[in-house]
Design an enzyme around this catalytic site. Structure first.
Site, mmCIF file in Angstrom:
data_model
loop_
_atom_site.group_PDB
_atom_site.id
_atom_site.type_symbol
_atom_site.label_atom_id
_atom_site.label_comp_id
_atom_site.label_asym_id
_atom_site.label_seq_id
_atom_site.Cartn_x
_atom_site.Cartn_y
_atom_site.Cartn_z
ATOM 1 N N SER A 16 44.155 44.844 38.733
ATOM 2 C CA SER A 16 45.584 44.737 39.010
ATOM 3 C C SER A 16 46.378 45.076 37.757
ATOM 4 C CB SER A 16 45.912 43.309 39.461
ATOM 5 O OG SER A 16 47.303 43.060 39.430
ATOM 6 N N TYR A 28 45.441 34.348 37.129
ATOM 7 C CA TYR A 28 45.170 35.651 37.748
ATOM 8 C C TYR A 28 45.209 36.759 36.705
ATOM 9 C CZ TYR A 28 45.673 39.538 41.089
ATOM 10 O OH TYR A 28 45.499 40.689 41.809
#
Length: 272
Positions: A153, A166
């Site tokens: 990501s 995350y």
């Protein structure tokens, strides 16, 4: 004399591709795209109905009607990952492509009472599963000069409010991909990473974001992203298509950003 190929076609006939987290969203798009190009695909996930639905889509587009292998598995369990690989080899006899797509997203800050458990859960899904699956797949990928593609990501490249666990997990995944490219190169195994921007899949609702909020974010991204739209699973699937193909044999250790200009324009959720 330089030889120039003016047409690009992708033919994965005879290739076997295992895609984790492929029962929906980005993973499903990757599985269908590879199946359409002739690959034998392994569809995985925790929901039997969703796995079966994606497998049906893959079968419908397969040029030679190759039936996908359906594997119910939880990537946080080593025994499930081992069974996934064993069933793949048992069914198809080899393994050419591994796409580590399974991921999870949770929100929270370090002062939250449950933060450390959240952090451990995210690392288990987004990093530990990739490390273990890579570990047990090397012996098969070495035989086929195969390749690994990790779905990361753009959160690995900047801070995002309430999302530190995350961001940490995805940053670690990026580095793992680069380390493996160097380590597995002598075995002729390529390893690349795709850093994905905003693509409104079920991962957001699974993390507790309401459907209304997802729709609001999506509309804001359409207004702010340089390309004028949100991302779609096909955008990532096409990139996997290229990186897994013979057209990318000189590419390893790369981080391919697919974000519609998000990083360039600093179109972060914090700034919407």
């Amino acid at each position: 004399m330089i030889s120039i190929n003016m047409s690009v076609t992708y033919d994965f006939t005879g290739k076997v591709a295992l895609i984790t987290g492929s029962s929906g969203g980005i993973g499903a798009g990757i599985a269908v795209q590879l199946a359409q190009s002739g690959a034998s695909v392994v569809v995985t996930g925790r929901n039997a109905d969703k796995v079966a639905e994606v497998a049906k889509q893959c079968l419908n587009v397969s040029p030679k009607g190759i039936k996908p292998l359906e594997v119910l598995a939880d990537v946080t369990k080593q025994e499930d990952l081992k069974r996934m690989v064993d069933q793949t080899i048992g069914r198809f006899g080899k393994l050419d492509i591994v796409v580590n797509n399974a991921g999870a997203l949770f929100f929270g800050i370090i002062t939250d009472h449950n933060f450390y458990n959240t952090y451990k859960n995210l690392m288990s899904v987004n990093l530990d599963s990739v490390v273990y699956l890579t570990h047990i797949c090397v012996e098969y990928l070495e035989k086929t000069n195969g390749n690994i593609i990790n779905i990361s990501s753009i959160a690995s490249k900047r801070t995002v409010r309430n999302t530190s666990a995350y961001c940490i997990a995805k940053s670690a995944l990026d580095m793992f991909g680069q380390c493996m490219a160097a380590e597995l190169g002598p075995k002729r195994i390529r390893v690349n990473t795709i850093n994905v921007g905003y693509i409104p899949t079920g991962i957001y609702e699974s993390s507790g974001v309401s459907r209304d909020s997802v729709e609001t974010y999506t509309e804001l991204y359409r207004q702010r992203l340089p390309v004028g739209r949100e991302g779609r699973p096909i955008d990532v699937a096409q990139a996997v298509h290229f990186l897994a193909s013979d057209h990318a044999t000189f590419i390893t250790g790369a981080n391919l950003v697919i974000d519609g200009g998000d990083l360039a324009a600093n179109t972060c959720m914090d700034n919407l």
